[in-house]
Scaffold this motif. Structure first.
Motif, short mmCIF file in Angstrom:
data_model
loop_
_atom_site.label_atom_id
_atom_site.label_comp_id
_atom_site.label_asym_id
_atom_site.label_seq_id
_atom_site.Cartn_x
_atom_site.Cartn_y
_atom_site.Cartn_z
N GLU A 171 0.99 -1.24 0.07
CA GLU A 171 -0.17 -0.01 -0.05
C GLU A 171 1.24 1.21 -0.21
O GLU A 171 0.48 2.23 -0.59
N TYR A 222 -9.15 4.71 10.14
CA TYR A 222 -8.62 3.40 9.10
C TYR A 222 -9.75 2.29 9.43
O TYR A 222 -9.70 1.42 10.45
N SER A 223 -9.18 1.30 8.29
CA SER A 223 -10.39 0.28 8.37
C SER A 223 -12.24 0.55 9.32
O SER A 223 -11.93 0.09 10.31
N VAL A 283 -9.56 2.62 13.68
CA VAL A 283 -8.95 2.69 14.77
C VAL A 283 -9.00 4.68 13.74
O VAL A 283 -8.82 5.38 12.27
N SER A 317 -7.80 7.90 13.33
CA SER A 317 -6.80 8.56 13.63
C SER A 317 -6.56 10.25 13.23
O SER A 317 -5.16 10.77 13.78
N SER A 366 4.55 12.52 18.37
CA SER A 366 4.64 11.14 18.99
C SER A 366 4.14 10.48 17.69
O SER A 366 3.84 10.84 17.08
N THR A 367 5.00 9.26 17.94
CA THR A 367 4.66 8.09 17.10
C THR A 367 3.89 7.59 17.04
O THR A 367 2.70 7.49 17.67
N GLY A 368 2.91 8.08 15.77
CA GLY A 368 1.09 7.54 16.09
C GLY A 368 0.37 8.22 15.98
O GLY A 368 -1.02 8.32 16.38
N SER A 369 0.99 9.47 16.26
CA SER A 369 0.31 10.75 16.36
C SER A 369 -0.90 11.46 15.02
O SER A 369 -1.91 11.83 15.41
N GLY A 370 -0.26 10.77 14.13
CA GLY A 370 -1.45 10.82 12.91
C GLY A 370 -1.11 11.96 11.71
O GLY A 370 -1.06 12.60 10.95
N LYS A 371 0.60 11.55 11.93
CA LYS A 371 1.32 12.97 10.57
C LYS A 371 1.03 12.32 9.34
O LYS A 371 1.24 12.91 8.55
N SER A 372 1.32 10.93 9.32
CA SER A 372 1.62 10.65 7.94
C SER A 372 0.34 10.53 7.23
O SER A 372 0.65 10.58 6.05
N THR A 373 -0.56 10.51 7.96
CA THR A 373 -2.32 10.06 7.63
C THR A 373 -2.09 11.92 7.17
O THR A 373 -2.89 11.52 6.29
N GLN A 378 8.25 8.48 3.81
CA GLN A 378 8.45 7.84 5.46
C GLN A 378 9.70 6.83 4.37
O GLN A 378 9.50 5.50 3.62
N GLU A 381 9.38 13.00 7.19
CA GLU A 381 10.56 12.38 8.25
C GLU A 381 11.72 12.19 6.92
O GLU A 381 12.54 10.99 7.11
N HIS A 424 11.34 14.27 13.67
CA HIS A 424 11.19 14.18 14.87
C HIS A 424 12.30 15.08 15.35
O HIS A 424 12.73 14.80 16.50
N1 LIG Z 1 -2.76 1.34 6.79
C1 LIG Z 1 -3.05 1.62 8.67
N2 LIG Z 1 -4.05 0.88 8.99
C2 LIG Z 1 -4.86 1.09 10.09
N3 LIG Z 1 -4.37 1.84 10.55
C3 LIG Z 1 -3.70 2.75 10.23
C4 LIG Z 1 -3.01 2.84 9.73
N4 LIG Z 1 -1.76 3.14 9.26
C5 LIG Z 1 -1.02 4.48 10.53
N5 LIG Z 1 -2.54 3.60 10.62
C6 LIG Z 1 -2.70 4.50 12.39
O1 LIG Z 1 -3.27 5.17 12.52
C7 LIG Z 1 -2.46 6.04 13.16
C8 LIG Z 1 -1.86 7.33 12.77
O2 LIG Z 1 -0.63 6.63 12.01
P1 LIG Z 1 0.81 7.46 11.23
O3 LIG Z 1 1.09 7.08 10.65
O4 LIG Z 1 -0.19 9.41 10.47
O5 LIG Z 1 1.56 8.09 12.49
P2 LIG Z 1 2.36 8.65 12.29
O6 LIG Z 1 2.29 10.38 13.22
O7 LIG Z 1 3.25 9.10 10.81
O8 LIG Z 1 3.19 8.14 13.56
P3 LIG Z 1 5.17 8.15 13.01
O9 LIG Z 1 6.25 9.34 13.32
O10 LIG Z 1 5.85 6.85 13.55
O11 LIG Z 1 5.01 7.92 11.28
C9 LIG Z 1 -1.66 5.31 14.36
O12 LIG Z 1 -2.48 4.62 15.47
C10 LIG Z 1 -1.57 4.05 13.03
O13 LIG Z 1 -1.62 2.57 14.16
#
Ligand SMILES: Nc1ncnc2c1ncn2[C@@H]1O[C@H](COP(=O)(O)OP(=O)(O)OP(=O)(O)O)[C@@H](O)[C@H]1O
Ligand SMILES: [Mg+2]
Lengths: 265, 287
Positions: A175, B14-15, B22, B24, B43-50, B91, B171, B204
């Motif tokens: 993906e 997501y899903s 989740v 996000s 922080s990690t998982g805060s949703g930046k990439s989303t 990333q 990142e 970060h």
């Molecule tokens: N493809 C996916 N399917 C389901 N949940 C997802 C998916 N991608 C991300 N998530 C969830 O969405 C939330 C945000 O994820 P995201 O990747 O946006 O975080 P991030 O801020 O970019 O973290 P990092 O600093 O680790 O890159 C997390 O809880 C993650 O588990």
């Protein structure tokens, strides 16, 4: 597109079905499959359907997920039904232009679709209710008697565990790669077959490179922890049959016996 | 200044409809002005990439809406073309290289834009030089023979070659050595100066933020918790630490000095400013 959950993926839960020993579920599925494929006449089919229904209810899986597991096979079911209904000769029920539907056709079609649907549902029950690791442990334990015949039971089970473990990882990676190449204007759907195949390169090259990299890392990680194949390994969580397991095995075997009896008596 | 990205109460799930659901992103509203350098931290998982995947139409809102360059990303037809104006560096982009040579890989984007061969070559050369790779060598080298850092630069060049109006980097410096980080930041600054592009940097590294960003957006568990100038954001140290973030190292040093009772400014962010303060402090105590 690839998001969401994949077919038959484990859904965590705490039902009776979730707690059963994986071997019980494998035995149950084998018994049910045998009765559906080999023995059941229509009374037997109804009996198996009842058993399946009870199992589904006990599993407490959301209805959407159960139907979802049939979703990608809907087309197959529909086509099977139509072919059977139209091509079986017998008492005419209806005529649509050149197509004739017979009574016997509808019955035969209903029966075969029921068989298929039941088989699919039953086959998915263990994977839906058992973590992959436990399921392969169960399979390993079931095929381990074959070790004496030279079947590498542990290695087979390990391969399966690893494969199952990496399916979601690879899907996720696919993906990301698709998204990344889309961001550079890749289209994965258009053009002649040759063009289409070429348009998949930006996806498959990074994906294979990634899988190889991962395999390498995993091998190093396992070796640095002194992993050696099956010799004398014991399990941290040994599999154990408990009362519900005996009951479930008893019930499924009884149903199988009943189905056989309905057929031959 | 006009906005180039307008985000209104954006939520993402997501899903949806499965037990793995989740949330996000949760009702995020944010305005990104044209030409600005915005850092997104969290922080990690805060949703930046989303969040940044909504900016070029890879993801679409579950609720709320996102307008990029005047285009609503919910519009399927127009969304398809957003990649031309919004470049997104993922990333670990080095894992997405696929062509036989670095040159053809960088040329992938421009080729998809339908440019002429001459234009493609020119863009590829420009992008490669921008990230400090030699265009002539790149025509011969396979991306798989390069070191990790060089592959990263090649992959970033692949997006720079699109000359996007908005450049998003997720990142980009993670895992690079300090010098590699500084160089990459210089390349990005150079691209920004040349093209007048809007830059969105997910990172970060708080020093990077202090040094480069004009605005900072802070995410925590899918919510936008702060937005403002770096100096404002980093003055709220307690809140940042509470959500797992930190101040830039120079700012931490100066705060320690302050706690020891030294008369220093508290709004110091960069190494240069810290040096100045410490020099002043030493000068004062010596006299
Ligand atoms: N493809 C996916 N399917 C389901 N949940 C997802 C998916 N991608 C991300 N998530 C969830 O969405 C939330 C945000 O994820 P995201 O990747 O946006 O975080 P991030 O801020 O970019 O973290 P990092 O600093 O680790 O890159 C997390 O809880 C993650 O588990
Ligand atoms: Mg991320």
């Amino acid at each position: 597109m690839l998001s969401g959950i994949s077919l038959g993926q484990y859904i965590p839960g705490d039902s009776l079905l979730h707690r059963l020993d994986p071997r019980t579920k494998v035995i149950g599925v084998l018994a049910a499959a045998a009765s559906i494929l080999a023995f059941a006449n229509w009374q037997g089919l109804v009996l198996t359907a009842l058993l399946t229904l009870i199992a589904l209810l006990v599993s407490k899986l959301p209805l959407g997920i159960i139907l979802g597991s049939l979703k990608s096979l809907w087309l197959l079911l529909v086509i099977t039904f139509l072919l059977q209904a139209f091509l079986t000769p017998g008492t005419l029920l209806a005529v649509l232009g050149p197509l004739k539907i017979s009574r016997e056709g509808v019955f035969a079609a209903g029966e075969i679709v029921l068989r298929l649907a039941l088989l699919i549902l039953i086959a998915f029950l263990p994977t839906l209710t058992t973590p992959p690791i436990k399921l392969t442990a169960g399979l390993e334990s079931i095929i381990s008697p074959l070790q004496r015949l030279g079947v590498p039971a542990h290695e087979l089970a390990l391969m399966m565990t690893l494969a199952l473990r990496f399916v979601p990882t690879l899907l996720q990676e696919a993906e990301v790669v698709i998204s990344a190449q889309r961001s550079r204007g890749a289209g994965f759907t258009t053009g002649s077959p040759a063009k289409w195949a070429r348009s998949l390169l930006p996806l498959f090259v990074p994906l294979f490179a990634g899988a190889l990299r991962r395999a390498d890392d995993l091998a190093v990680a396992m070796e640095s922890r002194c992993y050696r194949g099956g010799a004398n390994r014991t399990r941290m969580n040994a599999l154990k049959f408990s009362a519900p397991d005996y009951v479930v095995i008893g019930v499924t075997l009884a149903v199988l016996a009943g189905v056989v009896a309905l057929r031959f008596i | 200044m006009s906005s180039i990205i307008e985000i209104d109460k954006l939520s993402h799930i997501y899903s949806p409809g499965t037990p793995f659901q989740v949330t996000s992103l949760d009702s995020i509203s944010l305005d990104i002005k044209k030409g600005v350098f915005l850092a997104i931290i969290g922080s990690t998982g805060s949703g930046k990439s989303t969040l940044v995947r909504h900016f070029n139409g890879l993801l679409t809102p579950a609720a709320g809406n996102v307008r990029v360059c005047g285009i609503d990303t919910a519009d399927k037809k127009q969304r398809r073309n957003l990649w031309r104006s919004v470049g997104l560096v993922f990333q670990q982009p080095e894992h997405q290289l696929f062509e036989e040579t670095v040159f053809t890989d960088v040329a992938f984007g421009p080729r998809n834009m339908g440019l002429t061969e001459a234009e493609i070559t020119e863009r590829v050369h420009e992008a490669l030089r921008l990230v400090g790779l030699d265009p002539l060598e790149a025509a011969r080298m396979s991306p798989f023979c390069l070191s990790g850092g060089m592959r990263r630069r090649a992959a970033i060049a692949g997006v720079l070659a699109l000359k996007p109006q908005v450049l998003i980097l997720d990142e980009p410096t993670a895992g690079l050595d300090p010098q590699g980080k500084r160089q990459l930041m210089k390349h990005i600054e150079e691209f920004r100066r040349r093209e007048g592009a809007t830059i969105i940097l997910v990172t970060h590294d708080m020093e990077e933020v202090a040094l480069m960003a004009e605005r900072v957006a802070v995410l925590n568990r899918g919510r936008l918790v702060m937005e403002g100038k770096p100096r404002e954001i980093f003055s709220r140290a307690a809140e940042l630490t509470a959500i797992g973030l930190d101040l830039p190292a120079p700012a931490r040093l100066i705060r320690q000095l302050r706690l020891l009772g030294k008369p220093v400014r508290t709004d110091v962010l960069t190494t240069a400013e810290a040096e100045e303060e410490i020099a002043r402090l030493l000068g004062e105590t010596q006299c």
